[in-house]
Scaffold this active site. Structure first.
Site, PDB file in Angstrom:
ATOM      1  N   SER A 169       0.741  -1.026   0.028  1.00 28.00           N
ATOM      2  CA  SER A 169      -0.213  -0.114   0.171  1.00 28.00           C
ATOM      3  C   SER A 169       0.689   1.228   0.064  1.00 28.00           C
ATOM      4  O   SER A 169       0.355   2.324   0.401  1.00 28.00           O
ATOM      5  CB  SER A 169      -1.118   0.121   1.365  1.00 28.00           C
ATOM      6  OG  SER A 169      -1.775  -1.250   1.436  1.00 28.00           O
ATOM      7  N   ARG A 170       2.188   1.080  -0.506  1.00 27.84           N
ATOM      8  CA  ARG A 170       2.977   2.172  -0.633  1.00 27.84           C
ATOM      9  C   ARG A 170       3.245   3.001   0.772  1.00 27.84           C
ATOM     10  O   ARG A 170       3.780   4.082   1.108  1.00 27.84           O
ATOM     11  CB  ARG A 170       2.446   3.451  -1.454  1.00 27.84           C
ATOM     12  CG  ARG A 170       1.961   2.910  -2.944  1.00 27.84           C
ATOM     13  CD  ARG A 170       2.604   3.795  -3.963  1.00 27.84           C
ATOM     14  NE  ARG A 170       2.363   3.310  -5.251  1.00 27.84           N
ATOM     15  CZ  ARG A 170       3.510   2.471  -5.897  1.00 27.84           C
ATOM     16  NH1 ARG A 170       4.713   2.434  -5.511  1.00 27.84           N
ATOM     17  NH2 ARG A 170       2.828   1.878  -7.230  1.00 27.84           N
ATOM     18  N   LEU A 171       3.207   1.943   1.705  1.00 24.29           N
ATOM     19  CA  LEU A 171       3.645   2.355   3.108  1.00 24.29           C
ATOM     20  C   LEU A 171       4.917   2.217   3.658  1.00 24.29           C
ATOM     21  O   LEU A 171       5.147   1.351   4.634  1.00 24.29           O
ATOM     22  CB  LEU A 171       2.477   1.620   4.136  1.00 24.29           C
ATOM     23  CG  LEU A 171       1.088   2.178   4.095  1.00 24.29           C
ATOM     24  CD1 LEU A 171       0.092   1.421   5.051  1.00 24.29           C
ATOM     25  CD2 LEU A 171       0.662   3.615   3.860  1.00 24.29           C
TER      26      LEU A 171
END
Ligand SMILES: Cc1cc2nc3c(=O)[nH]c(=O)nc-3n(C[C@H](O)[C@H](O)[C@H](O)COP(=O)(O)O)c2cc1C
Length: 191
Positions: A169-171
């Site tokens: 999640s692009r975290l």
């Protein structure tokens, strides 16, 4: 872990085992006296508590920029580890003996190539470069090829080292280490 050099060294060893390409390749950014940036790839040849070592021609564009503005940044990307490492700091030339030692470990043709290349200067034709190579091959025939004084290493003494790991999640995970008088401090950053 609070020692980013140790963390880098461990990741570097993992990358050298896992990457199909050359894990020692990194982008080196410099800037000239007015702050205009330039970036190119180099190979990291050594790393320890003192810093990150690469070798080049002391007459090259990068060397001229480092003469004017002795600060640089390195960026490694190891897809197999899904990891990026960014390193920033001051840069100094290596002592001659350290450059001699590395130069002596290079293949004879690489050593002759170092003599032949006036790195970053205009070249009229490829034939001129090959003629220079042949010239130095003949000059050093049956002799040890000495290190040219215009060729050697630099050590980037890190002030900041940041590790980035790919996450869902692009975290992404970002941890930046900054060097202070009492050692390294760690700061997490938003991705
Ligand atoms: C993967 C890779 C590794 C390279 N390693 C070096 C290196 O260790 N030293 C070097 O001087 N040039 C190296 N080069 C060439 C540089 O990227 C660059 O073309 C050259 O150093 C001239 O840059 P400059 O004109 O900015 O000084 C490498 C190029 C590639 C693609």
């Amino acid at each position: 872990m609070t020692d980013p050099i140790k963390e880098f060294t461990e990741a570097f060893e993992r990358a050298k085992k896992k990457e199909s390409g050359d894990a020692t390749a990194c982008a080196l950014a410099t800037a000239d006296a007015v702050g205009h940036p330039a970036v190119r790839m180099v190979l990291l040849k050594k790393v320890d508590e003192r810093g990150f070592v690469f070798f080049t021609n002391y007459g090259s564009r990068k060397a001229q920029e480092l003469d004017e503005n002795p600060f640089a940044a390195l960026c490694f990307y190891w897809p197999a580890l899904q990891e990026q490492v960014r390193v920033e700091g001051g840069v100094a030339r290596l002592p001659g003996e350290e450059s001699d030692e590395y130069f002596a470990s290079r293949s004879r043709s690489s050593r002759i190539g170092a003599w032949a290349s006036r790195q970053s200067e205009p070249l009229a034709s490829r034939a001129d470069l090959l003629a220079r190579f042949v010239h130095y091959e003949a000059k050093f025939a049956l002799k040890t090829v000495p290190r040219p004084t215009f060729w050697g290493g630099y050590r980037l003494e890190p002030e900041r080292i940041e590790f980035w790991f790919d996450q869902p999640s692009r975290l992404h995970d970002r941890r930046a280490f900054t060097r202070g008088v009492n050692g390294w401090t760690l700061q997490r950053l938003y991705p």
